[in-house]
Design an enzyme around this catalytic site. Sequence first.
Site, PDB file in Angstrom:
ATOM      1  CE  LYS A 182      -3.682   0.388   2.939  1.00  0.00           C
ATOM      2  NZ  LYS A 182      -4.438   0.768   4.168  1.00  0.00           N
ATOM      3  CD  GLU A 202      -7.204  -0.365  10.639  1.00  0.00           C
ATOM      4  OE1 GLU A 202      -8.055  -1.260  10.476  1.00  0.00           O
ATOM      5  OE2 GLU A 202      -6.250  -0.203   9.855  1.00  0.00           O
ATOM      6  CG  ASP A 240      -8.613   2.556   7.255  1.00  0.00           C
ATOM      7  OD1 ASP A 240      -8.372   1.376   7.523  1.00  0.00           O
ATOM      8  OD2 ASP A 240      -8.225   3.516   7.941  1.00  0.00           O
ATOM      9  CG  PHE A 246      -1.769  -5.194  -1.361  1.00  0.00           C
ATOM     10  CD1 PHE A 246      -1.596  -4.112  -2.198  1.00  0.00           C
ATOM     11  CD2 PHE A 246      -2.722  -5.108  -0.349  1.00  0.00           C
ATOM     12  CE1 PHE A 246      -2.358  -2.958  -2.039  1.00  0.00           C
ATOM     13  CE2 PHE A 246      -3.487  -3.959  -0.180  1.00  0.00           C
ATOM     14  CZ  PHE A 246      -3.307  -2.878  -1.035  1.00  0.00           C
ATOM     15  N   GLY A 247      -3.144  -8.362  -1.217  1.00  0.00           N
ATOM     16  CA  GLY A 247      -4.518  -8.647  -0.783  1.00  0.00           C
ATOM     17  C   GLY A 247      -5.335  -9.392  -1.820  1.00  0.00           C
ATOM     18  CG  ASP A 268      -4.330  -6.143  -5.965  1.00  0.00           C
ATOM     19  OD1 ASP A 268      -5.420  -5.539  -5.878  1.00  0.00           O
ATOM     20  OD2 ASP A 268      -3.237  -5.587  -5.782  1.00  0.00           O
TER      21      ASP A 268
HETATM   22  P1  ITT Z   1      -2.656  -0.533   7.140  1.00  0.00           P
HETATM   23  O1  ITT Z   1      -3.955  -0.485   7.921  1.00  0.00           O
HETATM   24  O2  ITT Z   1      -1.459  -0.750   8.010  1.00  0.00           O
HETATM   25  O3  ITT Z   1      -2.511   0.640   6.234  1.00  0.00           O
HETATM   26  P2  ITT Z   1      -3.921  -2.821   5.869  1.00  0.00           P
HETATM   27  O4  ITT Z   1      -3.549  -3.714   4.757  1.00  0.00           O
HETATM   28  O5  ITT Z   1      -4.377  -3.468   7.149  1.00  0.00           O
HETATM   29  O6  ITT Z   1      -2.709  -1.807   6.149  1.00  0.00           O
HETATM   30  P3  ITT Z   1      -6.561  -1.735   5.637  1.00  0.00           P
HETATM   31  O7  ITT Z   1      -6.818  -1.788   7.096  1.00  0.00           O
HETATM   32  O8  ITT Z   1      -7.023  -0.538   4.868  1.00  0.00           O
HETATM   33  O9  ITT Z   1      -5.007  -1.836   5.351  1.00  0.00           O
HETATM   34  O10 ITT Z   1      -7.129  -3.059   5.003  1.00  0.00           O
HETATM   35  C1  ITT Z   1      -7.479  -3.116   3.697  1.00  0.00           C
HETATM   36  C2  ITT Z   1      -7.512  -4.559   3.246  1.00  0.00           C
HETATM   37  O11 ITT Z   1      -8.380  -4.616   2.115  1.00  0.00           O
HETATM   38  C3  ITT Z   1      -6.158  -5.018   2.751  1.00  0.00           C
HETATM   39  O12 ITT Z   1      -5.409  -5.682   3.751  1.00  0.00           O
HETATM   40  C4  ITT Z   1      -6.524  -5.941   1.595  1.00  0.00           C
HETATM   41  O13 ITT Z   1      -6.792  -7.227   2.063  1.00  0.00           O
HETATM   42  C5  ITT Z   1      -7.800  -5.311   1.055  1.00  0.00           C
HETATM   43  N1  ITT Z   1      -7.463  -4.326   0.011  1.00  0.00           N
HETATM   44  C6  ITT Z   1      -7.571  -2.982   0.078  1.00  0.00           C
HETATM   45  N2  ITT Z   1      -7.117  -2.392  -1.024  1.00  0.00           N
HETATM   46  C7  ITT Z   1      -6.694  -3.384  -1.814  1.00  0.00           C
HETATM   47  C8  ITT Z   1      -6.100  -3.423  -3.075  1.00  0.00           C
HETATM   48  O14 ITT Z   1      -5.793  -2.327  -3.740  1.00  0.00           O
HETATM   49  N3  ITT Z   1      -5.807  -4.609  -3.591  1.00  0.00           N
HETATM   50  C9  ITT Z   1      -6.078  -5.735  -2.918  1.00  0.00           C
HETATM   51  N4  ITT Z   1      -6.625  -5.800  -1.726  1.00  0.00           N
HETATM   52  C10 ITT Z   1      -6.927  -4.622  -1.157  1.00  0.00           C
END
Ligand code: ITT
Length: 195
Positions: A12, A36, A65, A142-143, A145
């Site tokens: 991110k 959070e 977020d 990530f996540g 994607d």
């Molecule tokens: P921080 O809070 O430390 O910034 P985080 O990954 O926990 O990192 P969030 O609380 O905003 O961030 O969680 C968002 C989740 O949603 C993230 O962990 C992914 O699983 C998913 N996500 C959000 N944006 C995404 C993206 O662009 N691509 C893929 N998955 C995404």
Amino acid sequence: MRLYLVSRNPKKVEELAHLAKACGIELVPIDIPKVEIQSEILVEVALYSATVAHLSVKRPLIVEDSGLFVKSLNMFPGALSSYVYKTIGVRGVLKLMEGVEDREAFFESVIALAAPTLDGVKTFRGSVRGRIAEEPRGTGGFGFDPIFVPEGYTTTFAEMGIEEKNAVSHRGMAFRALCRWLLENCERIACEGWT
Ligand code: ITT
């Protein structure tokens, strides 16, 4: 102009750093806990996190977020996306979607900006519609994607490079809104002095 970023997600951070550079902002990650609250509403989560972080850092900062909202799962995992990713992951979401025809989904992002010269916290929103793929594809990003195909595309976010993803993503849209707002309001909020 320098902005601090509170996040422990390196991917991110990387995406936001690219967006910031294009806006002439130096984005500096700071490693402090991101507090959070539990809420279904992303803007509430972001507002609270930015407020708490700003109390301790006292410098211009942003938090971001985001979440994946799947229509046929009644908008799950939404604001719980981070937790759901860490627990059941991409495979778990695909399992919940087995045999489901309606694969409509969207990503949403909220960026909250807090700064000493700003009255309160300002938020910026972005979203991108798309669909949940049948199988994970790609190794980038990530996540979720690998299973998200944005509207108008056949590739998943994980099959795109950072610049391509940023051009269509929820996070790109939210950051560009922040960038425009800063350009329009910089004088009023004395942002050229932000360090
Ligand atoms: P921080 O809070 O430390 O910034 P985080 O990954 O926990 O990192 P969030 O609380 O905003 O961030 O969680 C968002 C989740 O949603 C993230 O962990 C992914 O699983 C998913 N996500 C959000 N944006 C995404 C993206 O662009 N691509 C893929 N998955 C995404």
